[in-house]
Design an enzyme around this catalytic site. Structure first.
Site, PDB file in Angstrom:
ATOM      1  N   CYS A 331      41.239  35.832  45.274  1.00  0.00           N
ATOM      2  CA  CYS A 331      42.407  36.098  44.846  1.00  0.00           C
ATOM      3  C   CYS A 331      42.743  37.314  46.047  1.00  0.00           C
ATOM      4  O   CYS A 331      42.452  37.208  47.289  1.00  0.00           O
ATOM      5  CB  CYS A 331      42.485  36.699  43.535  1.00  0.00           C
ATOM      6  SG  CYS A 331      41.178  37.868  43.015  1.00  0.00           S
ATOM      7  N   ALA A 332      43.359  38.338  45.707  1.00  0.00           N
ATOM      8  CA  ALA A 332      43.834  39.350  46.498  1.00  0.00           C
ATOM      9  C   ALA A 332      42.722  40.392  46.805  1.00  0.00           C
ATOM     10  O   ALA A 332      42.573  40.599  47.923  1.00  0.00           O
ATOM     11  CB  ALA A 332      45.007  40.085  45.704  1.00  0.00           C
TER      12      ALA A 332
END
Length: 430
Positions: A331-332
């Site tokens: 994800c981030a």
């Protein structure tokens, strides 16, 4: 969160630094090597005394010391939160030739150093009025010696983990007498021709530790270099003053040579890519023309519908394993969304409870923190799968005896790092 799939043998043209070096020929789904009968007794003793409740192969030995495996050392070196020190005890010329990035060298003292140390102590004793013990020919002040190495002198003050590595000669048995000896004072006999420097330092660190955990890497430097050569370097430089956040960090290896957990930075580096699962709605797929992706397109908040992606996430990872391909889930930041996805896979594939799955990953990546909504969804998934809260990687091996021989009642396999494995996950270290 994104899942990306790339066969080790079919990686992109620039995808070599990570895939080609991270044991590409021995992925998790490759056929395991059966343990021969001579290893069964050793495995039995190990499983009786060293089984960890959360599949931790870093077995606790004595007073905060434990073994650490090759993959676990790799993951520790990628962890930007844990303050760690890797002490390489090999001779200086070997360390200069090649060593783990950010390790420090603490070689055995030369005879000249030992003699100079002895002469200094004798001079001090002659100048004093007390009747202190006159040191023998090779008495050695190890505390003072360690303090002379800048990279090591503060080992007991600022580090959470201290890893000692050498060429694989550490003792398997911690000697209480040696612990007591180092706790009693700084000066003790050390003979360079007969005493083992590795074990001398190991017992000293255990005896003098305050808060730092002492990790013992038995496999030897060559084993780490063989699997992770891109994290080794030559030269005389001590650890870089560059912060961990500024250096290239590789994804966490959750399941050896197969399942990785990381950030967008990992997903955007062609030297690290595999098959990808992208969990983040705000992040674009970096290499859709090169790798296979699964997009979950989730926000990291309480409105995100994680549950609906569980079947597709599992299927994507499962198919990659069948095809002998690696998967990076990201994800981030590799903290919440991607962690939740990996937890869901472990729960279904290995029937781990949520708590055990999370603990298993947390041990490898300390920064994980799925948000409250994801935790709620995963616990509901646990009930849906019919998994009890106590289920976890506490597998046992059934053995049966025939005369003087012990044979397994079920399959026992050994991977390339010397780990006893079930058909799915390693459960102990030889």
């Amino acid at each position: 969160m994104t899942l990306l799939g790339a066969s080790p043998g079919r990686s992109g043209p620039n995808d070599s630094a990570f895939i080609s070096t991270a044991a590409a020929a021995t992925t998790t789904s490759s056929p395991p090597t059966p343990i021969d009968s001579e290893s069964i007794a050793k495995a039995t003793d190990l499983l009786k005394g060293h089984m960890m409740p959360n599949n931790n192969i870093n077995n606790i030995h004595y007073n905060g010391s434990h073994d650490i495996g090759t993959t676990d050392l790799y993951n520790l070196m990628q962890d930007i939160v844990i303050n760690k020190l890797v002490i390489d005890l090999r001779p200086s010329d070997q360390w200069k030739q090649c060593h783990i990035r950010d390790s420090v060298n603490l070689p055995a003292p030369t005879k000249d150093i030992l003699l100079a140390n002895q002469q200094q102590q004798l001079h001090s004793l002659r100048s004093s009025a007390d009747n202190a013990r006159v040191p023998t020919d090779f008495d050695f002040n190890i505390t003072k010696y360690i303090a002379s190495y800048t990279g090591v002198k503060y080992w007991n003050l600022v580090f959470q983990q201290v890893v000692v590595i050498s060429d694989g000669r550490f003792t398997k048995d911690i000697n209480q007498a040696n612990i007591d000896l180092h706790q009693s004072g700084d000066c003790h006999p050390f003979r360079i021709d007969s005493d083992n420097w590795d074990n001398h330092v190991l017992h000293y660190l255990i005896a003098r530790r305050k808060k730092a955990q002492i990790a013992i890497y038995h496999a030897g430097f060559s084993a780490y270099q063989h699997k992770y050569p891109f994290l080794c370097q030559a030269g005389t430089d001590q650890p870089s003053k560059q912060s961990a956040r500024e250096r290239q960090v590789y994804p966490t290896e959750v399941l050896e040579d197969f399942l990785y957990l990381g950030s967008y930075e990992n997903a955007s580096s062609v030297s690290q890519l595999k098959q990808l699962i992208n969990m983040a709605v705000e992040l674009e797929d970096c290499f859709p023309h090169m790798f296979k992706y699964y997009r979950a397109d989730l926000k990291d908040n309480f409105t995100a519908d994680l549950t609906s992606h569980f079947p597709a996430i599992y299927q994507f990872i499962h198919e990659a394993r069948v095809r002998n391909e690696r998967v990076l889930v990201h994800c981030a930041m590799g903290v919440s969304r991607s962690t939740a996805a990996v937890i869901s896979y472990l729960m279904k594939e290995y029937r781990y409870s949520y708590d055990h799955s999370r603990a298993f990953i947390k041990e490898k990546r300390s920064i994980i923190q799925p948000n409250f909504s994801f935790v709620k969804a995963l616990k509901a998934y646990e009930q849906q799968l019919g998994i009890g809260s106590g289920n976890g990687p506490t597998a046992t091996i059934s053995l049966r005896s025939s005369g003087n021989n012990i044979t397994p009642a079920g399959p026992i396999i050994l991977n390339s790092d010397g780990l006893i494995m079930t058909s799915k996950l390693p459960i102990a270290s030889l």
